[in-house]
Enzyme design. Structure first.
Site, short mmCIF file in Angstrom:
data_model
loop_
_atom_site.label_atom_id
_atom_site.label_comp_id
_atom_site.label_asym_id
_atom_site.label_seq_id
_atom_site.Cartn_x
_atom_site.Cartn_y
_atom_site.Cartn_z
N HIS A 162 5.99 -0.03 10.74
CA HIS A 162 6.70 -0.05 12.03
C HIS A 162 5.94 1.37 12.51
O HIS A 162 4.63 2.54 11.87
CB HIS A 162 7.80 0.71 11.59
CG HIS A 162 8.82 -0.13 11.48
ND1 HIS A 162 8.63 -0.69 9.68
CD2 HIS A 162 9.86 0.31 12.02
CE1 HIS A 162 9.74 -1.74 10.02
NE2 HIS A 162 10.64 -1.26 11.03
N ASN A 192 0.46 4.35 4.67
CA ASN A 192 2.33 4.04 5.33
C ASN A 192 3.27 4.86 4.45
O ASN A 192 4.21 5.74 4.63
CB ASN A 192 2.12 2.88 5.36
CG ASN A 192 3.68 2.27 5.61
OD1 ASN A 192 4.68 2.93 6.64
ND2 ASN A 192 4.12 1.47 4.96
#
Length: 287
Positions: A162, A192
């Site tokens: 995201h 991440n």
């Protein structure tokens, strides 16, 4: 004998200018080769935000002038002062408005160029009450030849990272929209879930302490010849960045992090340095 000796001396001296000329030519050739090698190294080292030589929305090693002003007529509230960033002109750039963020999308990289959010304490308090859906989807507003598909990420070894985090979303609708692949980049899984997740959480902690709106712009950075994944050739960024701007205090800073398993959280950089690296004017209203 004396006559013959003078002739030999004259013949020998006539060769000297030719040898000197040869040395000067060789020297010029060496200098040209050194200059060419240096320019090649500089070209390889150039990085940009969504601006790789191939693939990417912009072409060439140097950044074109950032003259393209986004319109985003339906969601200018996501930008500080209602003013989107200035980017270089490029083909296949599309503006997408979501309830809680805005995306400038590149059909060349099949990723965002940047994602913009407006955050404040109320939005994040509401976000704490939302249930994470994890229902990723290809964004139908983008042409098939310009978007990432779910199968591009399957078996790639990369996370669907995201840019506008799901944990920032203050409504069920915004939460669902955050799983659009138009909001994603191929991200190293350890980076991440590790240092990048901490940067996102630290940003939320700051917003919860802030007195007003905080604007966040997040995006990928590519190198020339970037690796791609899947049949649609979704480009893998070398770095990701997150710019934080407190509209109340005028304070700004940016995180710049390698998209790699061994990435660590470094010292934040300035807005000016981030704009130099990306070739974009991310907060044009502050200049």
């Amino acid at each position: 004998m004396a006559t013959q000796k003078r002739k030999r001396t004259k013949k020998s001296s006539s060769r000297t200018p030719s040898i000197a000329l040869l040395h000067r030519s060789a020297g010029r050739l060496r200098r040209l080769l050194v200059a060419f090698a240096a320019s090649a190294v500089i070209g390889v080292q150039v990085t940009s935000c969504g601006i790789p030589s191939a693939p990417g929305p912009w072409s060439g090693g140097a950044h074109p002038a950032p003259t393209r002003a986004g319109v985003f007529s339906a969601c200018r509230q996501h930008f500080a002062g209602g003013t989107p960033p200035l980017t270089p002109e490029a083909p296949r750039l599309r503006e997408l408005c979501f309830d809680a963020f805005a995306v400038l999308h590149s059909g060349n990289t099949r990723t965002p160029v940047y994602v913009a959010e407006r955050l404040n304490r109320q939005i994040l308090q509401q976000a704490r009450q939302q249930h994470r859906t994890d229902r990723f989807f290809a964004d139908a507003r983008l042409p098939r030849g310009e978007r990432a598909e779910l199968e591009d990420y399957r078996g790639s070894g990369y996370a669907r990272g995201h840019m506008a985090p799901a944990a920032d979303m203050g409504t069920p609708e915004a939460m669902a929209q955050s799983f659009s692949l138009a909001n994603m980049v191929p991200q190293d899984q350890r980076q991440n879930s590790g240092p990048w997740a901490k940067i996102e959480e630290d940003t939320r902690r700051y917003v919860l302490r802030a007195r007003g709106d905080v604007y966040v712009i997040t995006g990928p950075v590519f190198e020339p010849g970037a690796k791609t994944i899947g049949g649609n050739h979704v480009a893998v960024p070398s770095h990701v960045f997150k710019l934080v701007y407190d509209a109340d205090t005028g304070k700004s800073w940016a995180h710049w992090q390698q998209n790699a398993a061994n990435a660590t959280i470094g010292t934040p950089i300035t807005l000016e340095e981030l704009e130099r690296r990306t070739g974009m004017r991310l907060l044009p209203q502050t200049h």
